[in-house]
Design an enzyme around this catalytic site. Structure first.
Site, PDB file in Angstrom:
ATOM      1  N   CYS A 114      -9.951  -6.497   9.194  1.00  0.00           N
ATOM      2  CA  CYS A 114      -9.077  -5.345   8.543  1.00  0.00           C
ATOM      3  C   CYS A 114      -9.217  -5.061   7.611  1.00  0.00           C
ATOM      4  CB  CYS A 114      -6.908  -6.320   8.345  1.00  0.00           C
ATOM      5  SG  CYS A 114      -7.232  -6.950   9.637  1.00  0.00           S
ATOM      6  N   HIS A 250      -2.850  -2.033   3.217  1.00  0.00           N
ATOM      7  CA  HIS A 250      -3.142  -2.227   5.231  1.00  0.00           C
ATOM      8  C   HIS A 250      -1.657  -2.916   5.902  1.00  0.00           C
ATOM      9  CE1 HIS A 250      -4.500  -3.970   8.699  1.00  0.00           C
ATOM     10  NE2 HIS A 250      -4.390  -5.284   7.768  1.00  0.00           N
ATOM     11  N   ASN A 280      -0.337  -3.060  13.339  1.00  0.00           N
ATOM     12  CA  ASN A 280      -1.291  -3.295  11.789  1.00  0.00           C
ATOM     13  C   ASN A 280      -2.314  -3.353  12.974  1.00  0.00           C
ATOM     14  OD1 ASN A 280      -3.508  -4.961  11.600  1.00  0.00           O
ATOM     15  ND2 ASN A 280      -2.401  -6.756  11.063  1.00  0.00           N
TER      16      ASN A 280
END
Length: 323
Positions: A114, A250, A280
């Site tokens: 990520c 993020h 996500n």
């Protein structure tokens, strides 16, 4: 004069299929309310059968190039941040290069889960300030839907697919925090925390595997480390939270986003939030949010942006840039 890596164009791509929370009710013991209350996610996009990570990346790349008014031949390098490449090798970046019809330059992948897009930006920035490249296409692209264990309600509802891209161009600045472009970066990792977030497959197992996560521990580390890395990068640039126009975090969990903004003393009105629509998307989430924020009219030229992310490894980092 100081050479800076300046954002010349931005773009994104989302697969056509939209998956609302309600679709998970038949799969696992969950509900729309349960998912929203714990993550802020309402829907996400899933890639179609046969639609690969490099496909998504190429679409986002074309959008960013169009926004920059450039052609593939104008690009010196492509860096793709991804944990879900089409194949073990070659890199997704070389596949994007071919799909764009680009025969010049070079292309490679960066894998930091990520946090991958921040690490990719760091690579691109280094190439530009060293004179190795004048223009770099930096892409975050993922098809995390293909790593899900559909019986694990704690993870399968959280992730989605998508891609975002930036075109960075070398431009001269004055060497001050008023310059456009990347002003500072901060990168970190700590392999002791590998078991908090990982995929239990790969060449050593002969399987693709599924994503595994210790949610509470990842949450704790995220809140602590994201604010810290953002403050560190701002300090490197001689700036503070008060100077920030937009945080582009993020997009993992709305509670993490809110807690990080609070620690940075930045109101949520100055945070670009897309997690409700995309879930996500791992390395794609920051460039995707940048592109959406730009399209909404939130991010404008001259704005000071802080982007921060944490992912498996654990790996985390942040970038300060003036749009």
């Amino acid at each position: 004069m100081t050479l800076r890596a300046v954002v010349k164009g931005v773009g994104h791509y989302l697969p056509e299929r939209v998956v609302p929370n309600s679709e998970f009710v038949a799969l696992v013991d969950t509900s729309d309310e349960w998912i929203r209350s714990r993550s802020g996610i309402e829907r996400r996009h899933f890639a179609a059968e046969g639609e690969t990570t490099s496909d998504l990346a190429a679409h986002a790349a074309r959008a960013a190039l169009a926004d920059a008014g450039l052609e593939p031949a104008d690009i010196d390098a492509i860096v793709v941040a991804t944990s879900t490449p089409d194949l073990t090798f070659p890199s997704a970046a070389t596949m994007v290069q071919a799909k764009l019809g680009m025969t010049n330059g070079f292309a490679f992948d960066v894998q930091a889960v990520c946090a991958g897009f921040v690490f990719a930006l760091s690579n691109a920035n280094a190439m530009i300030v060293s004179g190795q490249a004048k223009r770099v296409l930096v892409i975050g692209a993922e098809t995390f839907s293909r790593l899900m264990d559909w019986s694990d309600r704690s993870t399968c509802v959280l992730f989605g697919d998508g891609a975002g891209a930036l075109v960075l161009e070398a431009q001269e600045g004055e060497g001050t925090a008023a310059d456009r472009g990347i002003l500072a970066l901060d990168l970190n990792s700590d392999g002791r925390y590998r078991d908090l977030l990982y995929v239990d497959g790969g060449p050593s197992t002969g399987t693709t595997g599924h994503l595994r996560m210790e949610g509470k521990e990842v949450f704790r580390h995220a809140v602590e480390k994201l604010a810290e890395t953002a403050h560190t990068a701002l300090a490197k640039a001689g700036l503070s939270g008060e100077d920030v126009d937009w945080i582009v975090p993020h997009q993992a969990n709305i509670r993490i986003i809110e807690a990080t903004a609070k620690r940075m003393h930045v109101p949520m009105e100055r945070v670009v939030v897309t997690v409700q629509d995309h879930g996500n998307t791992s390395a794609a989430s920051i460039p995707l949010a940048m592109s959406v924020g730009r399209a909404r009219g939130q991010i404008r030229e001259g704005d000071l942006i802080v982007a921060e992310a944490i992912g498996g490894g654990l790996a985390w980092g942040s970038v300060v840039l003036r749009w």
